[in-house]
Design a protein around this motif. Structure first.
Motif, PDB file in Angstrom:
ATOM      1  N   GLU A   5       4.406  -9.018  -4.579  1.00  0.00           N
ATOM      2  CA  GLU A   5       3.999  -7.824  -3.846  1.00  0.00           C
ATOM      3  C   GLU A   5       4.063  -6.653  -4.810  1.00  0.00           C
ATOM      4  N   LEU A   6       3.048  -5.805  -4.751  1.00  0.00           N
ATOM      5  CA  LEU A   6       2.957  -4.694  -5.690  1.00  0.00           C
ATOM      6  C   LEU A   6       2.794  -3.380  -4.946  1.00  0.00           C
ATOM      7  N   THR A   7       3.352  -2.328  -5.509  1.00  0.00           N
ATOM      8  CA  THR A   7       3.060  -0.985  -5.013  1.00  0.00           C
ATOM      9  C   THR A   7       1.664  -0.607  -5.513  1.00  0.00           C
ATOM     10  N   GLY A   8       1.114   0.468  -4.970  1.00  0.00           N
ATOM     11  CA  GLY A   8      -0.174   0.945  -5.472  1.00  0.00           C
ATOM     12  C   GLY A   8      -0.110   1.260  -6.946  1.00  0.00           C
ATOM     13  N   TYR A   9       1.000   1.857  -7.377  1.00  0.00           N
ATOM     14  CA  TYR A   9       1.178   2.178  -8.794  1.00  0.00           C
ATOM     15  C   TYR A   9       1.187   0.905  -9.643  1.00  0.00           C
ATOM     16  N   GLU A  10       1.840  -0.149  -9.150  1.00  0.00           N
ATOM     17  CA  GLU A  10       1.884  -1.408  -9.896  1.00  0.00           C
ATOM     18  C   GLU A  10       0.519  -2.093  -9.933  1.00  0.00           C
ATOM     19  N   VAL A  11      -0.264  -1.952  -8.850  1.00  0.00           N
ATOM     20  CA  VAL A  11      -1.638  -2.466  -8.861  1.00  0.00           C
ATOM     21  C   VAL A  11      -2.422  -1.755  -9.959  1.00  0.00           C
ATOM     22  N   LYS A  12      -2.266  -0.432 -10.039  1.00  0.00           N
ATOM     23  CA  LYS A  12      -2.952   0.345 -11.075  1.00  0.00           C
ATOM     24  C   LYS A  12      -2.512  -0.105 -12.464  1.00  0.00           C
TER      25      LYS A  12
ATOM     26  N   ALA B 156      -9.441   4.265 -10.922  1.00  0.00           N
ATOM     27  CA  ALA B 156      -8.514   5.400 -10.948  1.00  0.00           C
ATOM     28  C   ALA B 156      -7.449   5.191  -9.874  1.00  0.00           C
ATOM     29  N   MET B 157      -6.340   5.897  -9.997  1.00  0.00           N
ATOM     30  CA  MET B 157      -5.242   5.769  -9.035  1.00  0.00           C
ATOM     31  C   MET B 157      -5.731   6.042  -7.612  1.00  0.00           C
ATOM     32  N   SER B 158      -6.552   7.088  -7.459  1.00  0.00           N
ATOM     33  CA  SER B 158      -7.054   7.421  -6.118  1.00  0.00           C
ATOM     34  C   SER B 158      -7.927   6.294  -5.574  1.00  0.00           C
ATOM     35  N   GLN B 159      -8.696   5.651  -6.439  1.00  0.00           N
ATOM     36  CA  GLN B 159      -9.544   4.546  -5.997  1.00  0.00           C
ATOM     37  C   GLN B 159      -8.703   3.332  -5.606  1.00  0.00           C
ATOM     38  N   VAL B 160      -7.613   3.092  -6.323  1.00  0.00           N
ATOM     39  CA  VAL B 160      -6.714   1.995  -5.969  1.00  0.00           C
ATOM     40  C   VAL B 160      -6.197   2.193  -4.543  1.00  0.00           C
ATOM     41  N   TYR B 161      -5.722   3.408  -4.229  1.00  0.00           N
ATOM     42  CA  TYR B 161      -5.184   3.668  -2.893  1.00  0.00           C
ATOM     43  C   TYR B 161      -6.274   3.616  -1.826  1.00  0.00           C
ATOM     44  N   THR B 162      -7.470   4.088  -2.151  1.00  0.00           N
ATOM     45  CA  THR B 162      -8.590   4.009  -1.206  1.00  0.00           C
ATOM     46  C   THR B 162      -8.894   2.552  -0.882  1.00  0.00           C
ATOM     47  N   GLU B 163      -8.942   1.712  -1.918  1.00  0.00           N
ATOM     48  CA  GLU B 163      -9.252   0.290  -1.703  1.00  0.00           C
ATOM     49  C   GLU B 163      -8.115  -0.416  -0.963  1.00  0.00           C
ATOM     50  N   LEU B 164      -6.869  -0.081  -1.284  1.00  0.00           N
ATOM     51  CA  LEU B 164      -5.743  -0.696  -0.578  1.00  0.00           C
ATOM     52  C   LEU B 164      -5.781  -0.341   0.911  1.00  0.00           C
TER      53      LEU B 164
ATOM     54  N   THR C  56       6.677  -1.312   4.099  1.00  0.00           N
ATOM     55  CA  THR C  56       7.328  -0.080   3.668  1.00  0.00           C
ATOM     56  C   THR C  56       8.839  -0.257   3.716  1.00  0.00           C
ATOM     57  N   SER C  57       9.492   0.201   2.656  1.00  0.00           N
ATOM     58  CA  SER C  57      10.948   0.148   2.589  1.00  0.00           C
ATOM     59  C   SER C  57      11.445   1.423   1.914  1.00  0.00           C
ATOM     60  N   ALA C  58      12.745   1.677   2.047  1.00  0.00           N
ATOM     61  CA  ALA C  58      13.344   2.855   1.426  1.00  0.00           C
ATOM     62  C   ALA C  58      13.813   2.489   0.028  1.00  0.00           C
ATOM     63  N   ASP C  59      13.558   3.401  -0.899  1.00  0.00           N
ATOM     64  CA  ASP C  59      13.990   3.195  -2.274  1.00  0.00           C
ATOM     65  C   ASP C  59      14.506   4.525  -2.809  1.00  0.00           C
ATOM     66  N   GLY C  60      15.819   4.655  -2.827  1.00  0.00           N
ATOM     67  CA  GLY C  60      16.411   5.888  -3.332  1.00  0.00           C
ATOM     68  C   GLY C  60      16.064   7.107  -2.497  1.00  0.00           C
ATOM     69  N   GLY C  61      15.950   6.933  -1.201  1.00  0.00           N
ATOM     70  CA  GLY C  61      15.667   8.057  -0.337  1.00  0.00           C
ATOM     71  C   GLY C  61      14.185   8.312  -0.096  1.00  0.00           C
ATOM     72  N   ARG C  62      13.316   7.545  -0.726  1.00  0.00           N
ATOM     73  CA  ARG C  62      11.885   7.720  -0.474  1.00  0.00           C
ATOM     74  C   ARG C  62      11.289   6.403  -0.008  1.00  0.00           C
ATOM     75  N   GLU C  63      10.220   6.508   0.751  1.00  0.00           N
ATOM     76  CA  GLU C  63       9.553   5.311   1.252  1.00  0.00           C
ATOM     77  C   GLU C  63       8.603   4.759   0.206  1.00  0.00           C
ATOM     78  N   VAL C  64       8.669   3.446   0.026  1.00  0.00           N
ATOM     79  CA  VAL C  64       7.798   2.761  -0.928  1.00  0.00           C
ATOM     80  C   VAL C  64       7.058   1.668  -0.175  1.00  0.00           C
ATOM     81  N   THR C  65       5.753   1.626  -0.365  1.00  0.00           N
ATOM     82  CA  THR C  65       4.938   0.591   0.268  1.00  0.00           C
ATOM     83  C   THR C  65       4.498  -0.414  -0.782  1.00  0.00           C
ATOM     84  N   THR C  66       4.746  -1.675  -0.493  1.00  0.00           N
ATOM     85  CA  THR C  66       4.253  -2.743  -1.359  1.00  0.00           C
ATOM     86  C   THR C  66       3.169  -3.502  -0.604  1.00  0.00           C
ATOM     87  N   TYR C  67       2.262  -4.101  -1.364  1.00  0.00           N
ATOM     88  CA  TYR C  67       1.106  -4.764  -0.775  1.00  0.00           C
ATOM     89  C   TYR C  67       1.055  -6.216  -1.211  1.00  0.00           C
TER      90      TYR C  67
END
Length: 195
Positions: A21-28, A43-51, A64-75
Protein backbone atom coordinates in the motif's frame (compact mmCIF):
# COMPACT_ATOMS: atom_id res chain seq x y z
CA UNK A 1 -16.43 2.18 -16.17
CA UNK A 2 -12.69 1.59 -16.64
CA UNK A 3 -12.92 2.89 -20.23
CA UNK A 4 -13.07 6.37 -18.69
CA UNK A 5 -9.51 6.00 -17.46
CA UNK A 6 -6.59 7.71 -19.16
CA UNK A 7 -3.41 5.70 -19.68
CA UNK A 8 -1.93 7.42 -16.61
CA UNK A 9 -4.70 5.85 -14.51
CA UNK A 10 -3.71 2.40 -15.74
CA UNK A 11 -0.06 3.22 -15.11
CA UNK A 12 -0.90 4.09 -11.49
CA UNK A 13 -2.93 0.90 -11.15
CA UNK A 14 0.12 -0.97 -12.40
CA UNK A 15 2.34 0.75 -9.84
CA UNK A 16 0.01 -0.56 -7.13
CA UNK A 17 0.30 -4.22 -8.18
CA UNK A 18 3.49 -5.03 -6.28
CA UNK A 19 1.75 -6.06 -3.06
CA UNK A 20 2.20 -2.93 -0.98
CA UNK A 21 0.00 0.00 0.00
CA UNK A 22 1.37 3.39 -0.96
CA UNK A 23 0.60 6.98 -0.08
CA UNK A 24 0.08 9.39 -2.96
CA UNK A 25 3.60 10.68 -2.34
CA UNK A 26 4.99 7.13 -2.55
CA UNK A 27 3.08 6.52 -5.80
CA UNK A 28 4.74 9.67 -7.17
CA UNK A 29 8.17 8.45 -5.99
CA UNK A 30 7.61 5.06 -7.63
CA UNK A 31 6.50 6.78 -10.84
CA UNK A 32 9.60 8.98 -10.80
CA UNK A 33 11.83 5.94 -10.29
CA UNK A 34 10.22 3.94 -13.10
CA UNK A 35 7.93 5.74 -15.53
CA UNK A 36 10.23 8.66 -16.22
CA UNK A 37 12.58 6.46 -18.22
CA UNK A 38 9.98 5.54 -20.86
CA UNK A 39 6.76 7.44 -20.13
CA UNK A 40 5.88 10.81 -18.68
CA UNK A 41 5.95 10.60 -14.88
CA UNK A 42 2.77 12.32 -13.69
CA UNK A 43 2.90 15.46 -11.59
CA UNK A 44 1.94 15.19 -7.92
CA UNK A 45 -1.42 16.84 -8.61
CA UNK A 46 -2.10 14.36 -11.42
CA UNK A 47 -1.26 11.43 -9.14
CA UNK A 48 -3.87 12.60 -6.60
CA UNK A 49 -6.43 13.30 -9.34
CA UNK A 50 -5.98 9.77 -10.71
CA UNK A 51 -6.07 8.19 -7.24
CA UNK A 52 -9.40 9.96 -6.60
CA UNK A 53 -10.75 8.79 -9.95
CA UNK A 54 -9.56 5.21 -9.32
CA UNK A 55 -11.11 5.27 -5.85
CA UNK A 56 -14.41 6.63 -7.23
CA UNK A 57 -14.47 3.75 -9.75
CA UNK A 58 -13.76 1.21 -6.99
CA UNK A 59 -10.45 0.22 -8.59
CA UNK A 60 -8.37 1.44 -5.65
CA UNK A 61 -9.22 1.65 -1.96
CA UNK A 62 -7.82 4.21 0.41
CA UNK A 63 -7.13 3.57 4.08
CA UNK A 64 -6.63 6.53 6.40
CA UNK A 65 -4.62 6.31 9.60
CA UNK A 66 -2.95 8.72 12.02
CA UNK A 67 0.77 9.26 11.72
CA UNK A 68 2.34 11.65 14.19
CA UNK A 69 -0.83 13.65 14.62
CA UNK A 70 -1.72 13.88 10.93
CA UNK A 71 -3.91 11.71 8.77
CA UNK A 72 -2.19 9.64 6.11
CA UNK A 73 -4.03 7.82 3.35
CA UNK A 74 -2.52 4.77 1.73
CA UNK A 75 -3.86 3.19 -1.45
CA UNK A 76 -4.10 -0.40 -2.63
CA UNK A 77 -5.47 -1.89 -5.82
CA UNK A 78 -8.79 -3.74 -5.43
CA UNK A 79 -9.92 -6.93 -7.16
CA UNK A 80 -11.95 -4.75 -9.52
CA UNK A 81 -8.79 -2.74 -10.19
CA UNK A 82 -6.86 -5.95 -10.94
CA UNK A 83 -9.62 -6.99 -13.38
CA UNK A 84 -9.71 -3.56 -15.06
CA UNK A 85 -5.93 -3.56 -15.45
CA UNK A 86 -5.99 -7.10 -16.83
CA UNK A 87 -8.76 -6.19 -19.30
CA UNK A 88 -6.79 -3.14 -20.43
CA UNK A 89 -3.64 -5.26 -20.84
CA UNK A 90 -5.41 -8.09 -22.67
CA UNK A 91 -7.98 -6.24 -24.79
CA UNK A 92 -6.27 -2.99 -25.72
CA UNK A 93 -3.52 -2.93 -28.32
CA UNK A 94 -0.35 -1.27 -27.08
CA UNK A 95 -0.03 0.68 -30.31
CA UNK A 96 3.14 1.92 -31.91
CA UNK A 97 5.09 4.32 -29.66
CA UNK A 98 5.10 7.96 -30.68
CA UNK A 99 8.65 9.26 -30.62
CA UNK A 100 8.83 12.91 -29.59
CA UNK A 101 12.57 13.41 -29.74
CA UNK A 102 13.46 17.06 -29.20
CA UNK A 103 17.13 16.49 -30.05
CA UNK A 104 16.26 14.93 -33.40
CA UNK A 105 13.80 17.73 -34.16
CA UNK A 106 16.52 20.31 -33.61
CA UNK A 107 19.08 18.25 -35.53
CA UNK A 108 16.67 18.07 -38.46
CA UNK A 109 16.85 21.86 -38.81
CA UNK A 110 20.42 22.20 -37.59
CA UNK A 111 21.24 24.26 -40.69
CA UNK A 112 19.18 27.10 -39.17
CA UNK A 113 21.81 27.81 -36.52
CA UNK A 114 25.55 27.83 -36.11
CA UNK A 115 27.22 24.38 -36.36
CA UNK A 116 28.82 24.90 -32.94
CA UNK A 117 25.35 25.21 -31.38
CA UNK A 118 24.27 21.90 -32.89
CA UNK A 119 27.45 20.17 -31.73
CA UNK A 120 27.01 21.64 -28.24
CA UNK A 121 23.41 20.38 -28.15
CA UNK A 122 24.61 16.87 -29.05
CA UNK A 123 27.37 16.98 -26.43
CA UNK A 124 24.83 18.14 -23.82
CA UNK A 125 22.58 15.25 -24.85
CA UNK A 126 25.47 12.82 -24.36
CA UNK A 127 25.95 14.19 -20.84
CA UNK A 128 22.21 13.76 -20.15
CA UNK A 129 22.39 10.20 -21.48
CA UNK A 130 25.29 9.47 -19.13
CA UNK A 131 23.13 10.65 -16.22
CA UNK A 132 20.11 8.63 -17.38
CA UNK A 133 22.26 5.51 -17.79
CA UNK A 134 23.72 5.93 -14.31
CA UNK A 135 20.25 6.47 -12.79
CA UNK A 136 18.72 3.50 -14.59
CA UNK A 137 21.71 1.29 -13.76
CA UNK A 138 21.10 2.12 -10.09
CA UNK A 139 17.42 1.17 -10.47
CA UNK A 140 18.36 -2.06 -12.29
CA UNK A 141 20.87 -3.00 -9.61
CA UNK A 142 18.20 -2.48 -6.93
CA UNK A 143 16.00 -5.06 -8.69
CA UNK A 144 18.62 -7.80 -8.59
CA UNK A 145 17.57 -10.73 -6.45
CA UNK A 146 13.88 -10.13 -7.19
CA UNK A 147 14.17 -10.40 -10.98
CA UNK A 148 14.11 -14.14 -11.58
CA UNK A 149 11.11 -15.78 -13.30
CA UNK A 150 8.17 -15.72 -10.91
CA UNK A 151 9.65 -12.92 -8.81
CA UNK A 152 7.67 -9.67 -8.41
CA UNK A 153 10.18 -7.46 -10.21
CA UNK A 154 10.84 -9.76 -13.19
CA UNK A 155 9.02 -7.52 -15.66
CA UNK A 156 10.34 -4.19 -14.32
CA UNK A 157 13.87 -5.63 -14.65
CA UNK A 158 13.19 -6.50 -18.32
CA UNK A 159 12.00 -2.91 -18.86
CA UNK A 160 15.13 -1.59 -17.13
CA UNK A 161 17.36 -3.75 -19.36
CA UNK A 162 15.49 -2.47 -22.42
CA UNK A 163 15.98 1.11 -21.23
CA UNK A 164 19.70 0.56 -20.68
CA UNK A 165 20.02 -0.78 -24.22
CA UNK A 166 18.00 2.15 -25.56
CA UNK A 167 20.17 4.77 -23.85
CA UNK A 168 23.35 3.01 -25.02
CA UNK A 169 22.00 3.03 -28.60
CA UNK A 170 21.16 6.73 -28.24
CA UNK A 171 24.76 7.36 -27.19
CA UNK A 172 26.02 5.54 -30.31
CA UNK A 173 23.69 7.49 -32.62
CA UNK A 174 24.58 10.80 -30.99
CA UNK A 175 28.31 10.13 -31.31
CA UNK A 176 27.78 9.14 -34.96
CA UNK A 177 25.94 12.41 -35.58
CA UNK A 178 28.72 14.37 -33.87
CA UNK A 179 31.34 12.57 -35.94
CA UNK A 180 29.45 13.35 -39.12
CA UNK A 181 29.47 17.07 -38.34
CA UNK A 182 32.95 18.24 -39.18
CA UNK A 183 34.52 21.09 -37.26
CA UNK A 184 33.84 23.18 -40.40
CA UNK A 185 30.10 22.63 -39.97
CA UNK A 186 29.37 20.74 -43.15
CA UNK A 187 26.07 18.95 -43.30
CA UNK A 188 26.05 15.22 -42.62
CA UNK A 189 26.04 12.99 -45.68
CA UNK A 190 22.64 11.76 -46.73
CA UNK A 191 22.34 8.02 -47.02
CA UNK A 192 21.41 4.89 -45.15
CA UNK A 193 22.87 4.50 -41.66
CA UNK A 194 25.78 2.17 -41.24
CA UNK A 195 25.69 -0.64 -38.70
Amino acid sequence: MSQDLPVTGYAILGLLTFGDELTGYEVKQRADMTLRFYWVAPAMSQVYTELRRLTDHGLVRGSTSADGGREVTTYAITEAGQRALRTWMDATPAGFPVLKHTVLLRLLVGHATEPDHTRRMLRDYLADLDTALADLTHVRDALRGADAPGEPFRFPSIVADWGLDYFAAEQRHTRRALDSLSEHGTAPEVGPPTA
